[in-house]
Design an enzyme around this catalytic site. Structure first.
Site, mmCIF file in Angstrom:
data_model
loop_
_atom_site.group_PDB
_atom_site.id
_atom_site.type_symbol
_atom_site.label_atom_id
_atom_site.label_comp_id
_atom_site.label_asym_id
_atom_site.label_seq_id
_atom_site.Cartn_x
_atom_site.Cartn_y
_atom_site.Cartn_z
ATOM 1 N N VAL A 1 8.778 -2.567 -4.237
ATOM 2 C CA VAL A 1 10.145 -3.051 -4.082
ATOM 3 C C VAL A 1 10.664 -3.462 -5.452
ATOM 4 C CG1 VAL A 1 11.659 -4.715 -2.949
ATOM 5 C CG2 VAL A 1 9.653 -3.836 -1.741
ATOM 6 N N GLY B 1 0.793 -1.211 0.000
ATOM 7 C CA GLY B 1 0.000 0.000 0.000
ATOM 8 C C GLY B 1 0.828 1.265 0.000
ATOM 9 N N MET B 2 2.014 1.212 0.590
ATOM 10 C CA MET B 2 2.853 2.394 0.720
ATOM 11 C C MET B 2 4.026 2.425 -0.236
ATOM 12 S SD MET B 2 3.282 2.865 4.812
ATOM 13 C CE MET B 2 4.651 3.979 4.462
ATOM 14 N N ALA B 3 4.478 1.280 -0.691
ATOM 15 C CA ALA B 3 5.742 1.244 -1.424
ATOM 16 C C ALA B 3 5.771 0.086 -2.402
ATOM 17 C CB ALA B 3 6.900 1.131 -0.436
ATOM 18 N N ASP C 1 3.964 -7.120 12.735
ATOM 19 C CA ASP C 1 3.321 -7.546 11.486
ATOM 20 C C ASP C 1 3.983 -8.812 10.953
ATOM 21 O OD1 ASP C 1 1.381 -7.340 9.526
ATOM 22 O OD2 ASP C 1 2.544 -5.968 8.256
#
Length: 468
Positions: free
Chosen positions: A30, A26-28, A140
């Site tokens: 790779v 959701g944020m990044a 997490d």
């Protein structure tokens, strides 16, 4: 640079050339990237935008920068790339792990042996021991954050690394969520996370328990929405399959205890997983996770070797060795190129605390018999954890397991809690038992080509008695 699908060839910091995306969230995203300065491939975690989540990026960077452990993905560098609007798009540069994450591996339909599950759990337990000692809580733990490492060396041992510290908490990292808010992935939340209570190291242990359980069952134990999943774990314990070995049922029940105080933490967690690895190494063939044509052939040969090993004979020999010395513990240990295999006899007095025994701390193979009459005063053993630790061993006799070529590959040994005496005749009898073991092992090896690693069954519990 707000688009996570960066085109190949994009340069970050005039050093890292993006090659292809290998994961996203959701944020990044790779990427596999090329470090042009050092001529190596790396993983670049590129955050989508300069957003309200920048504090989380800083938090992850602060946590990762302070950590250095073999079971964690190593941080190499960090930077920011400014777009045409002057916005800083943050990125982290990390070690590139060869291999898939556990989520993709399971989703592919591939199956894990109990031994490989234990080895993965052991590596993550070591990672948790390390970060918890530094007051870092991951929060997490889930299959997609566990990377399976392929070192391309043909090793049959499963290796794993823990990644993604985006919502981790450390003593010197500000809390990134409002008090009472729930963070983490719904299916793997601990009961305390699900109810919005404060979390600590036991939270990671619970989530690891659910991950290991999923490796066996291949389904989510608490599926559904955040609310459905949260309510389910607050109302019941996970269902642990009745057909799992008892050592696994006990372990998974302990990891997923609803009361955080009842879960093993740090060294207790590592010790428990280590004992399961030892047990499973004896029960299962050494099949590799990342198979090539050569490794498949070797795995088949190893499986055949395991099938032909004299398990019942080894059980009887270890029990006979224990009776010979009226001792509660007897062990056959064989040193392989990357680990030690065991066949063990535990008497009733030891069975209840067997998980406290770290067998790798036993003396290494010797060309000659080794005798310790009282471990507390013997210079060779007085500082050994088997003597100073909770088991409190005192008496030890070990004789070499010797091939026909004269090579020593292991030890037949007996242990006791009390100091004792030993006669020359008793040592000769123990050597005869060691020769019997080697004779049976070598006869079976002669029938198999190519020659492969030996494994022996672990943790048998026939009757025995304490030395008096």
């Amino acid at each position: 640079m707000t688009d996570p699908a960066q085109p190949p060839g994009t340069m970050l910091g005039d050093r890292y050339r993006l090659l292809e995306p290998i994961g996203h969230g959701g944020m990044a995203a790779v990427f596999r990237a090329r470090d042009e300065a050092l001529g190596r491939d790396v993983a670049v975690k590129l955050f989508h935008t300069e957003s309200a989540q920048s504090a989380r990026v800083d938090g992850e960077l602060a946590v990762l920068a302070a950590l250095d452990h073999h079971a964690l993905v190593q941080l190499f560098d960090a930077g920011a790339q400014h777009d045409e609007f002057g916005r800083a798009n943050r990125y982290l540069v990390m070690a590139l792990v060869q291999g898939d994450d556990l989520h993709r591996f399971l989703a592919s339909g591939a199956r894990l042996s109990a031994r490989h599950i234990a080895e993965i759990g052991y590596d993550i337990a070591e990672a948790l021991d390390y970060i918890h000692a530094r007051n870092v809580v991951h929060r997490d733990i889930k299959p997609s954050n566990i990377l399976l490492v392929d070192y391309r060396d043909g090793s049959v041992r499963a290796r794993a690394k823990l990644t993604d510290f985006g919502i981790a908490l450390a003593d010197d990292t500000a809390r990134l969520t409002a008090e009472g808010a729930t963070t983490g992935t719904a299916a793997y939340l601990s009961p305390e996370q699900a109810s919005g209570r404060s979390v600590g190291a036991p939270t990671d242990v619970y989530s690891l328990g659910l991950v290991l359980l999923e490796c066996f069952t291949r389904h989510l134990e608490f599926p559904g929405s955040v609310v459905e999943s949260a309510i389910a774990r607050l109302e019941r314990d996970p269902v642990i399959p009745a057909d799992l070995p008892e050592i696994w049922r006990r372990l998974l029940s302990a990891l997923t205890a609803r009361d955080p105080l009842n879960r093993p933490i740090r060294h207790e967690l590592v010790a428990a997983l280590k004992q399961v690895v030892i047990a499973e190494s004896g029960r299962h063939s050494a099949a590799t996770l990342f198979e090539s044509e050569t490794s498949r052939a070797l795995a088949k040969a190893r499986f055949e070797t395991v099938d032909t090993l004299p398990g019942e004979a080894l059980d009887r020999v270890t029990a006979l060795a224990a009776r010979l010395f009226s001792a509660p513990i007897a062990i056959v240990s064989i040193i392989d190129h990357d680990r030690t295999w065991f066949a063990s006899h535990y008497g009733p007095a030891v069975d209840a605390i067997a998980q406290a025994v770290d067998l790798t701390l036993a003396p290494l193979p010797s060309d000659e018999p080794v005798v310790v009459l009282d471990g507390r005063v013997d210079e060779r053993t007085k500082d050994n954890p088997l003597v100073t630790g909770p088991l409190g061993l005192r008496f030890y006799v070990g004789v070499p397991l010797r091939r026909r070529t004269g090579d020593v590959i292991g030890t037949l040994s007996v242990f006791d809690f009390l100091p004792g005496e030993v006669t020359e005749a008793e040592i000769v009898n123990l050597e005869d038992l060691a020769a019997l073991i080697m004779s049976q092992l070598e006869m079976r090896q002669l029938t198999l080509q190519p020659t492969v690693e030996m494994t022996v069954p672990a943790f048998t519990n026939p009757p025995g008695q304490n030395r008096r």
